[in-house]
Design a protein around this motif. Sequence first.
Motif, PDB file in Angstrom:
ATOM      1  N   LEU A  65       5.201  11.386   1.096  1.00 37.34           N
ATOM      2  CA  LEU A  65       6.331  10.868   0.319  1.00 37.34           C
ATOM      3  C   LEU A  65       7.292  10.097   1.226  1.00 37.34           C
ATOM      4  N   SER A  66       7.549  10.620   2.405  1.00 41.96           N
ATOM      5  CA  SER A  66       8.441   9.943   3.353  1.00 41.96           C
ATOM      6  C   SER A  66       7.836   8.633   3.849  1.00 41.96           C
ATOM      7  N   ILE A  67       6.540   8.614   4.066  1.00 41.07           N
ATOM      8  CA  ILE A  67       5.872   7.378   4.487  1.00 41.07           C
ATOM      9  C   ILE A  67       6.030   6.312   3.412  1.00 41.07           C
ATOM     10  N   ASN A  68       5.823   6.711   2.155  1.00 44.13           N
ATOM     11  CA  ASN A  68       5.967   5.755   1.055  1.00 44.13           C
ATOM     12  C   ASN A  68       7.403   5.259   0.929  1.00 44.13           C
ATOM     13  N   ALA A  69       8.376   6.158   1.077  1.00 39.71           N
ATOM     14  CA  ALA A  69       9.787   5.751   1.002  1.00 39.71           C
ATOM     15  C   ALA A  69      10.131   4.801   2.147  1.00 39.71           C
ATOM     16  N   MET A  70       9.629   5.096   3.339  1.00 41.19           N
ATOM     17  CA  MET A  70       9.867   4.224   4.488  1.00 41.19           C
ATOM     18  C   MET A  70       9.277   2.837   4.248  1.00 41.19           C
ATOM     19  N   ASP A 119       9.994  -2.858   3.083  1.00 42.24           N
ATOM     20  CA  ASP A 119       9.681  -4.013   2.246  1.00 42.24           C
ATOM     21  C   ASP A 119      10.971  -4.638   1.695  1.00 42.24           C
ATOM     22  N   ARG A 120      11.901  -3.803   1.222  1.00 46.50           N
ATOM     23  CA  ARG A 120      13.180  -4.327   0.718  1.00 46.50           C
ATOM     24  C   ARG A 120      13.956  -5.034   1.824  1.00 46.50           C
ATOM     25  N   GLN A 121      13.948  -4.458   3.017  1.00 44.34           N
ATOM     26  CA  GLN A 121      14.677  -5.056   4.128  1.00 44.34           C
ATOM     27  C   GLN A 121      14.073  -6.415   4.502  1.00 44.34           C
ATOM     28  N   ILE A 122      12.771  -6.512   4.525  1.00 44.68           N
ATOM     29  CA  ILE A 122      12.117  -7.776   4.846  1.00 44.68           C
ATOM     30  C   ILE A 122      12.428  -8.816   3.775  1.00 44.68           C
ATOM     31  N   GLN A 123      12.402  -8.414   2.503  1.00 42.40           N
ATOM     32  CA  GLN A 123      12.746  -9.345   1.420  1.00 42.40           C
ATOM     33  C   GLN A 123      14.182  -9.831   1.568  1.00 42.40           C
ATOM     34  N   ARG A 124      15.085  -8.914   1.905  1.00 42.41           N
ATOM     35  CA  ARG A 124      16.493  -9.284   2.083  1.00 42.41           C
ATOM     36  C   ARG A 124      16.643 -10.260   3.255  1.00 42.41           C
ATOM     37  N   GLU A 125      15.934 -10.011   4.348  1.00 44.39           N
ATOM     38  CA  GLU A 125      16.004 -10.915   5.496  1.00 44.39           C
ATOM     39  C   GLU A 125      15.441 -12.290   5.164  1.00 44.39           C
ATOM     40  N   TYR A 133       0.840  -1.205   0.000  1.00 39.73           N
ATOM     41  CA  TYR A 133       0.000   0.000   0.000  1.00 39.73           C
ATOM     42  C   TYR A 133       0.873   1.253   0.000  1.00 39.73           C
ATOM     43  N   ARG A 134       0.473   2.240  -0.771  1.00 36.29           N
ATOM     44  CA  ARG A 134       1.169   3.526  -0.794  1.00 36.29           C
ATOM     45  C   ARG A 134       0.164   4.629  -0.467  1.00 36.29           C
ATOM     46  N   VAL A 135       0.592   5.543   0.381  1.00 35.03           N
ATOM     47  CA  VAL A 135      -0.241   6.677   0.773  1.00 35.03           C
ATOM     48  C   VAL A 135      -0.346   7.621  -0.422  1.00 35.03           C
ATOM     49  N   PRO A 136      -1.556   8.107  -0.737  1.00 38.01           N
ATOM     50  CA  PRO A 136      -1.679   9.032  -1.872  1.00 38.01           C
ATOM     51  C   PRO A 136      -0.999  10.373  -1.586  1.00 38.01           C
ATOM     52  N   ILE A 137      -0.272  10.859  -2.566  1.00 37.06           N
ATOM     53  CA  ILE A 137       0.408  12.161  -2.434  1.00 37.06           C
ATOM     54  C   ILE A 137      -0.451  13.168  -3.203  1.00 37.06           C
ATOM     55  N   LEU A 138      -1.268  13.930  -2.458  1.00 40.06           N
ATOM     56  CA  LEU A 138      -2.220  14.852  -3.069  1.00 40.06           C
ATOM     57  C   LEU A 138      -1.791  16.303  -2.949  1.00 40.06           C
ATOM     58  N   ARG A 139      -0.758  16.563  -2.188  1.00 39.13           N
ATOM     59  CA  ARG A 139      -0.350  17.939  -1.928  1.00 39.13           C
ATOM     60  C   ARG A 139       1.140  18.079  -2.184  1.00 39.13           C
ATOM     61  N   GLU A 140       1.587  19.313  -2.331  1.00 43.91           N
ATOM     62  CA  GLU A 140       3.003  19.581  -2.541  1.00 43.91           C
ATOM     63  C   GLU A 140       3.577  20.439  -1.411  1.00 43.91           C
ATOM     64  N   ASP A 141       2.966  20.355  -0.250  1.00 39.56           N
ATOM     65  CA  ASP A 141       3.448  21.104   0.910  1.00 39.56           C
ATOM     66  C   ASP A 141       4.066  20.130   1.908  1.00 39.56           C
TER      67      ASP A 141
END
Length: 149
Positions: free
Chosen positions: A83-88, A93-99, A68-76
């Motif tokens: 954007l940070s939530i989605n990057a986190m 997810d990558r870390q869990i796949q690697r583990e 799931y990705r949070v919708p980015i509706l604003r540019e403030d």
Amino acid sequence: MFWAFVFSLIIAVVSMVFAAIFNQTYVPTLVFVATFIFSFYLLTGRVVRYLIALADGLDIISEGNLDYRVPILREDELGRVALSINAMTERLDRQIQRERKIEKSKMELITGVSHDLRTPLTSIIGYLDLLRTSSFQDQKEYERFVQNT
């Protein structure tokens, strides 16, 4: 939010001045409060709804749905938070796949090592059983069994 508060306050003061012009006793105060609440709600409603959407998205992610990705509706600032939530979420997810990959490699290593240890042990047990039961024909075969063991 700060500017919404300021604009609501200005709008409420202006409406209070207009109500005072008509020389009413309680009307200016009531008009001020009602105008302030209404304008503050109008100006902050979208921000609050977006905050609720972010919180709901975080709940979905925290339940384990890392797709799931949070919708980015604003540019403030709130857009940057999304954007940070989605990057986190992507990093997690990558870390869990690697583990999982490391865990799978570890299990394959354990399986391989245990197989490599069992094979010679089986041979040794077999030769010892032959020696114990005296299943050899002569001294030469006995020495060969001992040598192989």
